[in-house]
Write an enzyme that holds these catalytic residues in place. Sequence first.
Site, PDB file in Angstrom:
ATOM      1  N   HIS A 170       0.845  -1.205   0.000  1.00 33.07           N
ATOM      2  CA  HIS A 170       0.000   0.000   0.000  1.00 33.07           C
ATOM      3  C   HIS A 170       0.881   1.257   0.000  1.00 33.07           C
ATOM      4  O   HIS A 170       0.938   2.007   0.990  1.00 33.07           O
ATOM      5  CB  HIS A 170      -0.865  -0.082   1.262  1.00 33.07           C
ATOM      6  CG  HIS A 170      -1.986   0.903   1.388  1.00 33.07           C
ATOM      7  ND1 HIS A 170      -1.835   2.252   1.166  1.00 33.07           N
ATOM      8  CD2 HIS A 170      -3.268   0.722   1.757  1.00 33.07           C
ATOM      9  CE1 HIS A 170      -3.000   2.855   1.401  1.00 33.07           C
ATOM     10  NE2 HIS A 170      -3.882   1.946   1.761  1.00 33.07           N
ATOM     11  N   GLU A 274      -1.148   1.593  -5.291  1.00 37.23           N
ATOM     12  CA  GLU A 274      -0.884   0.365  -4.547  1.00 37.23           C
ATOM     13  C   GLU A 274      -0.930  -0.846  -5.480  1.00 37.23           C
ATOM     14  O   GLU A 274      -1.785  -0.917  -6.359  1.00 37.23           O
ATOM     15  CB  GLU A 274      -1.948   0.200  -3.453  1.00 37.23           C
ATOM     16  CG  GLU A 274      -2.203   1.471  -2.651  1.00 37.23           C
ATOM     17  CD  GLU A 274      -3.516   1.445  -1.871  1.00 37.23           C
ATOM     18  OE1 GLU A 274      -3.990   0.353  -1.516  1.00 37.23           O
ATOM     19  OE2 GLU A 274      -4.090   2.524  -1.655  1.00 37.23           O
TER      20      GLU A 274
HETATM   21  C1  BG6 Z   1      -7.034   2.176   0.563  1.00 35.65           C
HETATM   22  C2  BG6 Z   1      -8.491   1.837   0.465  1.00 35.65           C
HETATM   23  O1  BG6 Z   1      -6.263   1.142   0.033  1.00 35.65           O
HETATM   24  O2  BG6 Z   1      -6.702   2.346   1.949  1.00 35.65           O
HETATM   25  C3  BG6 Z   1      -9.303   2.942   1.108  1.00 35.65           C
HETATM   26  O3  BG6 Z   1      -8.867   1.665  -0.902  1.00 35.65           O
HETATM   27  C4  BG6 Z   1      -8.881   3.151   2.549  1.00 35.65           C
HETATM   28  O4  BG6 Z   1     -10.700   2.612   1.045  1.00 35.65           O
HETATM   29  C5  BG6 Z   1      -7.379   3.404   2.567  1.00 35.65           C
HETATM   30  O5  BG6 Z   1      -9.578   4.228   3.104  1.00 35.65           O
HETATM   31  C6  BG6 Z   1      -6.793   3.597   3.974  1.00 35.65           C
HETATM   32  O6  BG6 Z   1      -7.164   2.532   4.804  1.00 35.65           O
HETATM   33  P1  BG6 Z   1      -6.757   2.539   6.327  1.00 35.65           P
HETATM   34  O7  BG6 Z   1      -7.365   1.296   6.927  1.00 35.65           O
HETATM   35  O8  BG6 Z   1      -5.255   2.498   6.381  1.00 35.65           O
HETATM   36  O9  BG6 Z   1      -7.305   3.804   6.914  1.00 35.65           O
END
Ligand code: BG6
Length: 299
Positions: A170, A274
């Site tokens: 990510h 990502e």
């Molecule tokens: C992204 C998702 O990969 O991560 C989003 O597509 C999400 O929907 C974002 O809001 C952040 O997620 P988190 O759990 O780290 O707040």
Amino acid sequence: MSAIAALQERFALPATLHFEAGENGLTRAVFTTPHAQAHLYLHGAHLTHYQLTGQAPVLFLSGCSEFAADKAIRGGVPIVFPWFGARSDDKSAPSHGFARLRDWDVASTTLHHDGSATLELSLAPDQASQKLWPASWEMSYRVTVGATLHLELSVRNTSDTALHFEDVLHTYFVVGDVHRVGVEGLGSTEYLDKTDAMQQKRQNTDPLHITAETDRVYLNTRATCVIDDPDLNRRITVEKRGSDATVVWNPAQDKASKMADLCDDEWPRFLCVESGNIGPHAITLAPGATHTMSVTISA
Ligand code: BG6
């Protein structure tokens, strides 16, 4: 001997890689190579910093990240495993799985001829993960820091039944102004729009320009993406293998203001592009088989 001293004795690479207490006392590895510097926390196997010598940092890290043992770090490269987003059958399970919340073990360190260095971390089930996801598996994550950044995540099925999971690297990238960058590589690609009830749409234009909250799961794509950033005068290239989906995410003002671990003015300064295997591209691994996804980032 302290845990950090023990890591230092066994795995440090003189003048290139050492271990220290980072933010909030969490243990991190610090890479100092001729081409680049990086920080990798054992908490979540979370890379928080990668910077080529003389350039702006490549990875965004929030100044409001909590660095708490039970929370994911905000920014850098969280590892999403074994599910992406909220778990469909259990909304109380942690968002994006548990791998980014666990403390990983150091498996090895290697110094290469060109001065780059690799740190390999490993993770296996524990009691808490078994409660959330009863399965038998091993993961290894190899991070190589040099003139490029190479991330390689492997999952091995150590059980005698099939293993079904999602995984994502990510990556949060620093940009000058998210409204002014172009993301190349996703033209004519179908995506699920998470901001519009998961409707399936098709992106016509290439490059993609961010004009509002963006949360898209691009399907069936192995394409290299390039973030073209006129303000920082650079092009970040994200090349991947073993990944059939690409997620592009920026929360924009409203969503960002509800995120406690993101400072108010930070959302225009990052973009997540990502690489992973999610939704229709989730992985099913036969007993004994290994799946590897890798991402190479250059700037
Ligand atoms: C992204 C998702 O990969 O991560 C989003 O597509 C999400 O929907 C974002 O809001 C952040 O997620 P988190 O759990 O780290 O707040």
